[in-house]
Design an enzyme around this catalytic site. Structure first.
Site, PDB file in Angstrom:
ATOM      1  N   HIS A   1       1.038  -1.209  -0.041  1.00 18.64           N
ATOM      2  CA  HIS A   1       0.054  -0.011   0.077  1.00 18.64           C
ATOM      3  C   HIS A   1       1.219   1.110   0.189  1.00 18.64           C
ATOM      4  CE1 HIS A   1      -3.246   2.751   0.599  1.00 18.64           C
ATOM      5  NE2 HIS A   1      -3.011   2.934   1.909  1.00 18.64           N
TER       6      HIS A   1
ATOM      7  N   LYS B   1      -0.548  10.645   1.252  1.00 16.92           N
ATOM      8  CA  LYS B   1       0.354  10.208   0.108  1.00 16.92           C
ATOM      9  C   LYS B   1       0.167  10.711  -1.357  1.00 16.92           C
ATOM     10  CE  LYS B   1      -0.295   5.952   1.475  1.00 16.92           C
ATOM     11  NZ  LYS B   1      -1.388   6.233   2.687  1.00 16.92           N
ATOM     12  N   SER B   2      -1.279  10.219  -1.432  1.00 16.92           N
ATOM     13  CA  SER B   2      -1.833  10.757  -2.915  1.00 16.92           C
ATOM     14  C   SER B   2      -1.853  12.194  -3.137  1.00 16.92           C
ATOM     15  CB  SER B   2      -3.207  10.097  -3.130  1.00 16.92           C
ATOM     16  OG  SER B   2      -3.230   8.667  -3.045  1.00 16.92           O
TER      17      SER B   2
ATOM     18  N   ASP C   1      -1.968   3.984  -4.651  1.00 16.91           N
ATOM     19  CA  ASP C   1      -2.572   3.042  -3.715  1.00 16.91           C
ATOM     20  C   ASP C   1      -2.059   1.641  -3.619  1.00 16.91           C
ATOM     21  OD1 ASP C   1      -4.978   2.606  -2.029  1.00 16.91           O
ATOM     22  OD2 ASP C   1      -5.846   1.544  -3.260  1.00 16.91           O
TER      23      ASP C   1
ATOM     24  N   GLY D   1       2.759   5.141   4.487  1.00 19.55           N
ATOM     25  CA  GLY D   1       2.108   5.605   5.433  1.00 19.55           C
ATOM     26  C   GLY D   1       0.840   5.194   5.712  1.00 19.55           C
ATOM     27  N   LYS D   2       0.206   5.544   6.747  1.00 17.69           N
ATOM     28  CA  LYS D   2      -1.138   5.306   7.282  1.00 17.69           C
ATOM     29  C   LYS D   2      -2.119   5.713   6.249  1.00 17.69           C
ATOM     30  CE  LYS D   2      -0.403   4.259  12.020  1.00 17.69           C
ATOM     31  NZ  LYS D   2      -0.924   4.796  13.458  1.00 17.69           N
TER      32      LYS D   2
ATOM     33  N   VAL E   1      -2.968   9.725   5.344  1.00 19.70           N
ATOM     34  CA  VAL E   1      -1.970  10.748   5.952  1.00 19.70           C
ATOM     35  C   VAL E   1      -1.561  11.664   4.754  1.00 19.70           C
ATOM     36  CG1 VAL E   1       0.177   9.299   5.014  1.00 19.70           C
ATOM     37  CG2 VAL E   1       0.284  10.471   6.969  1.00 19.70           C
TER      38      VAL E   1
END
Length: 308
Positions: free
Chosen positions: A141, A162-163, A180, A156-157, A160
């Site tokens: 992920h 990322k995208s 993703d 990361g969770k 948080v």
């Protein structure tokens, strides 16, 4: 989760556009190794340490040598060869199989095929194809982005950012590989390559907006199909009191498919420009690989100053 890979001989034949000389009905075998074997020793009668589970390739040398043997010897060697559960026997250079070879393949229900390519070219092509298909793999992920030619895996969770960070990096001229879900394959002992699953290719999910097609929105220059994974940037919510590296002297690594990958931890808090930080981290990674480590040079200067 890692996956054990296999390639069916039928797929091997189709992908490499090979000619089927004999393949029994409802007969198929699975190839489990990217290594190729040339059965010259077996034609000479030596079957100790026979790598029978590999694709068997006959070139002009083996073909011509086998023709010098008397028929009784050839039949014994063929009988012995086909008694092993070889996945497939390939004759390169468009050479012909003898009727004895075809009959023995029928007897043991083996598959024999032909390639018009030279032996060396066929082996290189087959080995490359199988290496790619059989490489150990896992899905993680995260988001994979090509930043200044460095493959950076953002982790990361969930939630948080990322995208969102990857989208800002794309706006800054960098290229999205996968969002993703990142499929990672170990194609060499120390090399990892990441790509997106087919269904997610070039797509990105932004909460509150939905699914974005990065290729259509930003053009082909904003995407790429795969990239070597060289660095991991883990985003985590800022924790008061937690120590975060401020010098960059100590290097941290994350293991993916038994390959250590350099990792940095980036604390997330309002006001921090994550895209810019990750961009600079990629530049710094490249600079260190070129032999210049700013943190170590600073530390050496500091120690020298203190010792004076």
């Amino acid at each position: 989760m890692t996956e054990d890979k296999k390639v069916s001989v039928s797929m091997f034949i189709k992908e490499l556009e090979l000619e089927v000389v004999h393949k029994g009905e409802n007969t198929d075998y699975e190839i489990i190794s990217s290594d190729i074997n040339r059965p010259a020793l077996q034609f000479a009668g030596f079957f100790e340490h026979f790598a029978y589970d590999r694709v068997q390739v006959i070139g002009k040398g083996e073909h011509d040598y086998f023709g010098t043997l008397d028929r009784a010897t050839r039949l014994r060697r063929l009988e012995k060869l086909f008694s092993y559960e070889i996945p497939v026997l390939v004759l390169a250079r468009g050479l012909d199989f003898s009727s004895d070879t075809i009959n023995m393949a029928k007897k043991y229900n083996r598959i024999i095929i032909r390639s018009q390519m030279s032996t060396t070219k066929f082996i290189n092509k087959a080995s490359g194809y199988l290496s790619e298909k059989l490489a150990p793999s896992k899905t993680v992920h995260g988001v994979l982005v090509d930043i200044y030619g460095i493959g950076v895996l953002l982790m990361g969770k969930s939630g948080v950012g990322k995208s969102e960070t990857a989208l800002e990096l794309v706006k800054r001229g960098h290229r999205l590989v996968a969002d993703d879900a990142v499929e990672i394959r170990r194609i060499e002992d120390d090399m990892l390559v990441g790509e997106a699953p087919d269904i997610l290719k070039y797509l990105m999910e932004i909460r509150g907006v939905g699914i974005l097609d990065i290729k259509n929105l930003y053009g082909v220059g904003a995407i790429r199909t795969n990239k070597v994974v060289e660095m991991v940037a883990e985003l985590e919510y800022w924790e008061e009191g937690k120590y975060y590296d401020r010098l960059g002297i100590d290097e941290e690594y994350m293991t993916l498919l038994d390959v250590p990958v350099e990792k940095i931890v980036i604390p997330v808090k309002p006001g921090r420009n994550l895209a810019m930080i990750i961009e600079v981290a990629a530049k710094n990674y490249r600079q260190k690989n070129m032999g210049y480590n700013a943190a170590k040079i600073f530390n050496e200067k500091l120690l020298k100053k203190l010792s004076d």
